[in-house]
Design a protein around this motif. Structure first.
Motif, short mmCIF file in Angstrom:
data_model
loop_
_atom_site.label_atom_id
_atom_site.label_comp_id
_atom_site.label_asym_id
_atom_site.label_seq_id
_atom_site.Cartn_x
_atom_site.Cartn_y
_atom_site.Cartn_z
N MET A 119 0.84 -1.18 0.00
CA MET A 119 0.00 0.00 0.00
C MET A 119 0.88 1.25 0.00
O MET A 119 1.89 1.29 0.69
CB MET A 119 -0.89 0.00 1.25
N VAL A 120 0.50 2.21 -0.76
CA VAL A 120 1.22 3.47 -0.83
C VAL A 120 0.32 4.54 -0.25
O VAL A 120 -0.87 4.61 -0.55
CB VAL A 120 1.58 3.83 -2.29
N LYS A 121 0.90 5.37 0.61
CA LYS A 121 0.14 6.46 1.22
C LYS A 121 0.96 7.73 1.09
O LYS A 121 2.14 7.74 1.40
CB LYS A 121 -0.10 6.14 2.70
N SER A 122 0.36 8.80 0.60
CA SER A 122 1.04 10.08 0.46
C SER A 122 0.48 11.06 1.47
O SER A 122 -0.73 11.08 1.72
CB SER A 122 0.82 10.66 -0.95
N VAL A 123 1.38 11.85 2.05
CA VAL A 123 0.96 12.88 2.99
C VAL A 123 1.71 14.17 2.66
O VAL A 123 2.78 14.13 2.06
CB VAL A 123 1.22 12.47 4.46
N GLN A 124 1.14 15.28 3.02
CA GLN A 124 1.75 16.59 2.81
C GLN A 124 2.37 17.07 4.12
O GLN A 124 1.81 16.84 5.19
CB GLN A 124 0.69 17.60 2.36
N SER A 125 3.50 17.76 3.99
CA SER A 125 4.14 18.31 5.17
C SER A 125 5.08 19.43 4.77
O SER A 125 5.49 19.54 3.62
CB SER A 125 4.93 17.22 5.90
N ARG A 126 5.46 20.20 5.74
CA ARG A 126 6.46 21.25 5.51
C ARG A 126 7.84 20.66 5.74
O ARG A 126 8.02 19.72 6.52
CB ARG A 126 6.22 22.44 6.45
N ASP A 127 8.84 21.20 5.06
CA ASP A 127 10.22 20.78 5.30
C ASP A 127 10.58 21.04 6.75
O ASP A 127 10.14 22.02 7.35
CB ASP A 127 11.18 21.57 4.40
N GLY A 128 11.35 20.14 7.33
CA GLY A 128 11.79 20.28 8.71
C GLY A 128 10.87 19.64 9.73
O GLY A 128 11.21 19.56 10.90
N ALA A 129 9.70 19.16 9.30
CA ALA A 129 8.78 18.51 10.24
C ALA A 129 9.28 17.10 10.54
O ALA A 129 9.90 16.45 9.70
CB ALA A 129 7.38 18.44 9.64
N ASN A 130 9.01 16.62 11.74
CA ASN A 130 9.41 15.28 12.13
C ASN A 130 8.62 14.24 11.34
O ASN A 130 7.40 14.30 11.26
CB ASN A 130 9.17 15.08 13.64
N VAL A 131 9.34 13.29 10.74
CA VAL A 131 8.72 12.30 9.86
C VAL A 131 7.68 11.47 10.61
O VAL A 131 6.55 11.27 10.13
CB VAL A 131 9.78 11.37 9.23
N TYR A 132 8.03 10.98 11.79
CA TYR A 132 7.10 10.14 12.55
C TYR A 132 5.83 10.91 12.91
O TYR A 132 4.72 10.41 12.76
CB TYR A 132 7.76 9.61 13.83
N THR A 133 5.99 12.14 13.36
CA THR A 133 4.84 12.96 13.75
C THR A 133 3.94 13.25 12.56
O THR A 133 2.71 13.16 12.66
CB THR A 133 5.32 14.28 14.40
N VAL A 134 4.54 13.57 11.42
CA VAL A 134 3.76 13.84 10.20
C VAL A 134 2.95 12.60 9.84
O VAL A 134 1.75 12.68 9.55
CB VAL A 134 4.68 14.25 9.03
N ALA A 135 3.58 11.44 9.84
CA ALA A 135 2.88 10.20 9.51
C ALA A 135 1.74 9.96 10.49
O ALA A 135 0.61 9.68 10.07
CB ALA A 135 3.86 9.02 9.53
N ASP A 136 2.02 10.07 11.77
CA ASP A 136 1.01 9.81 12.80
C ASP A 136 -0.18 10.75 12.65
O ASP A 136 -1.33 10.31 12.69
CB ASP A 136 1.64 9.95 14.19
N HIS A 137 0.07 12.03 12.45
CA HIS A 137 -1.02 13.01 12.30
C HIS A 137 -1.80 12.82 11.01
O HIS A 137 -2.92 13.32 10.88
CB HIS A 137 -0.49 14.43 12.39
N SER A 138 -1.20 12.10 10.07
CA SER A 138 -1.86 11.85 8.78
C SER A 138 -2.54 10.49 8.73
O SER A 138 -3.01 10.06 7.69
CB SER A 138 -0.84 11.94 7.65
N GLY A 139 -2.56 9.80 9.86
CA GLY A 139 -3.21 8.49 9.92
C GLY A 139 -2.35 7.33 9.46
O GLY A 139 -2.85 6.23 9.28
N VAL A 140 -1.06 7.57 9.26
CA VAL A 140 -0.13 6.50 8.91
C VAL A 140 0.52 6.06 10.22
O VAL A 140 1.33 6.79 10.78
CB VAL A 140 0.94 6.97 7.90
N HIS A 141 0.16 4.90 10.68
CA HIS A 141 0.63 4.45 11.99
C HIS A 141 1.88 3.59 11.83
O HIS A 141 1.84 2.49 11.27
CB HIS A 141 -0.48 3.70 12.72
#
Length: 101
Positions: free
Chosen positions: A1-23
């Motif tokens: 499965m492929v999941k794409s999320v949007q984020s700003r540069d410099g954001a923590n990868v784990y946090t971005v994933a978690d807030h985007s529903g990627v656990h």
């Protein structure tokens, strides 16, 4: 499965994933346990601290501890690589023991 999320540069990868529903798995959230390790398929991330769970060889092969890594542009990651990394570290340690033992 492929999941794409949007984020700003410099954001923590784990946090971005978690807030985007990627656990993603995580335990220590300090780069020590290897639970969150992913492999960079495309793009770049930057560690905020040197993760103890990754050897120089694993880092050179593109593995990152996403709990202590920040987004640096577009990136694609292969997730759930912790078990593979733990196995590689065990094999490397075993080789070192036999080399010196």
């Amino acid at each position: 499965m492929v999941k794409s999320v949007q984020s700003r540069d410099g954001a923590n990868v784990y946090t971005v994933a978690d807030h985007s529903g990627v656990h993603l798995p995580a335990s220590c959230r300090q780069g020590a346990c290897s639970a969150c390790v992913c492999k960079v398929v495309e793009g770049h991330v930057k560690h905020t601290v040197d993760p103890a769970c990754l050897t120089p060889k694993l880092k050179a092969e593109g593995y990152v501890a996403v709990c202590v890594a920040n987004v640096s542009g577009d990136v694609s990651l292969q997730t759930h690589m912790g078990a593979k990394v733990r196995q590689a570290r065990a094999e490397e340690a075993d080789r070192m023991r036999h080399k010196h033992g």
